[in-house]
Design a protein around this motif. Structure first.
Motif, PDB file in Angstrom:
ATOM      1  N   LEU A   1      64.604  -4.962  12.591  1.00  0.00           N
ATOM      2  CA  LEU A   1      63.669  -4.102  11.300  1.00  0.00           C
ATOM      3  C   LEU A   1      64.109  -2.673  11.009  1.00  0.00           C
ATOM      4  N   LEU A   2      64.389  -2.120  12.112  1.00  0.00           N
ATOM      5  CA  LEU A   2      64.791  -0.668  11.851  1.00  0.00           C
ATOM      6  C   LEU A   2      66.141  -0.334  11.275  1.00  0.00           C
ATOM      7  N   SER A   3      66.915  -1.208  11.958  1.00  0.00           N
ATOM      8  CA  SER A   3      68.276  -0.984  11.403  1.00  0.00           C
ATOM      9  C   SER A   3      68.479  -1.568  10.023  1.00  0.00           C
ATOM     10  N   GLY A   4      67.876  -2.445   9.690  1.00  0.00           N
ATOM     11  CA  GLY A   4      67.761  -2.875   8.159  1.00  0.00           C
ATOM     12  C   GLY A   4      67.182  -1.508   7.413  1.00  0.00           C
ATOM     13  N   LEU A   5      66.343  -0.524   7.826  1.00  0.00           N
ATOM     14  CA  LEU A   5      65.836   0.386   7.189  1.00  0.00           C
ATOM     15  C   LEU A   5      66.773   1.595   7.239  1.00  0.00           C
ATOM     16  N   GLY A   6      67.954   1.457   7.924  1.00  0.00           N
ATOM     17  CA  GLY A   6      69.058   2.404   8.046  1.00  0.00           C
ATOM     18  C   GLY A   6      68.838   3.619   9.479  1.00  0.00           C
TER      19      GLY A   6
END
Length: 310
Positions: free
Chosen positions: A152-157
């Motif tokens: 999830l955090l990776s998807g947010l950058g």
């Protein structure tokens, strides 16, 4: 003036004495509870107190050592103090946050949300599963290096994300989050308490010009203090005894670097891994004293902030 009624006629009739047969029947019905209390509670309690003064490894007869286990615990065992620090951090951070979250959600659901029964069930379900091995494994997967949280955090950058479970700086906080997630039981109790607050009090507060925040602080919270106190005691005792999440997430080691070494987990390792059952029994009694002290302090100070409707 004579009334014609003798003194014997004015006496209140006495209740017949309980016969011995009825008393025996009562004891027969109480017998299972008495046996359970002695065999399951009182017996092991006395046995553990005796073992706390012995050197006992489960394989050989116990050897009396007096207070040596307690002396070692307080003077020569740094992991004992580490487990106290970890458990204390967990208790005094997770319990207040859990109660705040449970109360906030109870107030939200008390406003007459459509499908409230489904919401109640959904939010209560984690409380039933929170202490299970399955949820511990799920948490291990979610907060792992390639788990759902990092995805999830990776998807947010975000980049260079840690393995939250295996990082000594964050591993304990994942267990705090797990405890917050299991707020269903105190939430249900809060909802029951909110239903007991008369609507007239809110109407009167509105007529006096009180907004929602003042209604909450001047009406809701004071009348809910007995429920808050009840939930606080229950969750405090449960948090001190937390075991399964730390055991599963750390794979039974309390790692990394003892960052999830809960007191109960250390007690388990001493008793059933190192076979220091006498030492583990002494730790159990220290935990009982600690819980008793904090419970007593809560009752002592409750008279200053808990208000009962007499």
């Amino acid at each position: 003036m004579a009334t014609g009624i003798s003194p014997s006629q004015t006496r209140t009739p006495r209740r017949p004495k309980v016969r011995g047969k009825s008393q025996r029947s009562a004891y027969v019905f109480l017998l299972p509870w008495i046996i359970g209390s002695v065999v399951i509670t009182a017996g092991p309690l006395v046995a553990s107190l005796f073992l706390s003064f012995t050197d006992y490894n489960l394989l050989e007869p116990a050897t009396w050592v007096g207070g040596e286990n307690y002396v070692t615990m307080f003077t020569a065992d740094p992991r004992f103090y580490k487990s106290l620090a970890v458990t204390g951090t967990y208790v005094f951070v997770s319990v207040p946050l859990q109660l705040i979250g449970a109360l906030a959600l109870a107030i939200f659901l008390d406003k007459g949300v459509r499908g409230i029964d489904a919401y109640r069930s959904a939010y209560y379900l984690p409380s039933l599963l929170g202490g299970s091995v399955a949820i511990g494994l799920l948490w291990y997967i979610v907060f792992g290096y390639k788990g759902g949280f990092n995805t999830l955090l990776s998807g947010l950058g975000f980049e260079n994300l840690p393995n939250w479970i295996n990082n000594p700086d964050t591993s304990l906080w994942t267990l705090v989050v797990l405890n917050l997630w299991t707020f269903g039981a105190p939430m249900i109790i809060f909802m029951a308490g909110l239903r007991q607050i008369p609507a007239e009090l809110y109407e009167q507060a509105q007529l006096d010009g009180a907004g929602r925040w003042r209604q909450f602080t001047n009406v809701t919270v004071p009348l809910l203090t007995p429920i808050i106190f009840f939930n606080l005691i229950l969750q405090l005792i449960a948090a001190f005894q937390a075991f399964t999440p730390a055991f599963v997430v750390s794979r039974g080691t309390g790692g990394p670097v003892d960052s999830t070494m809960f007191y109960t987990l250390y007690l388990y390792l001493e008793g059933f891994t190192e076979f220091n059952m006498g030492y583990a029994s002494a730790m159990g009694w220290i935990l009982l004293v600690i819980i008793g002290i904090f419970t007593g302090l809560n009752f002592l100070f409750s008279k200053h902030w808990v208000f009962y409707n007499d």
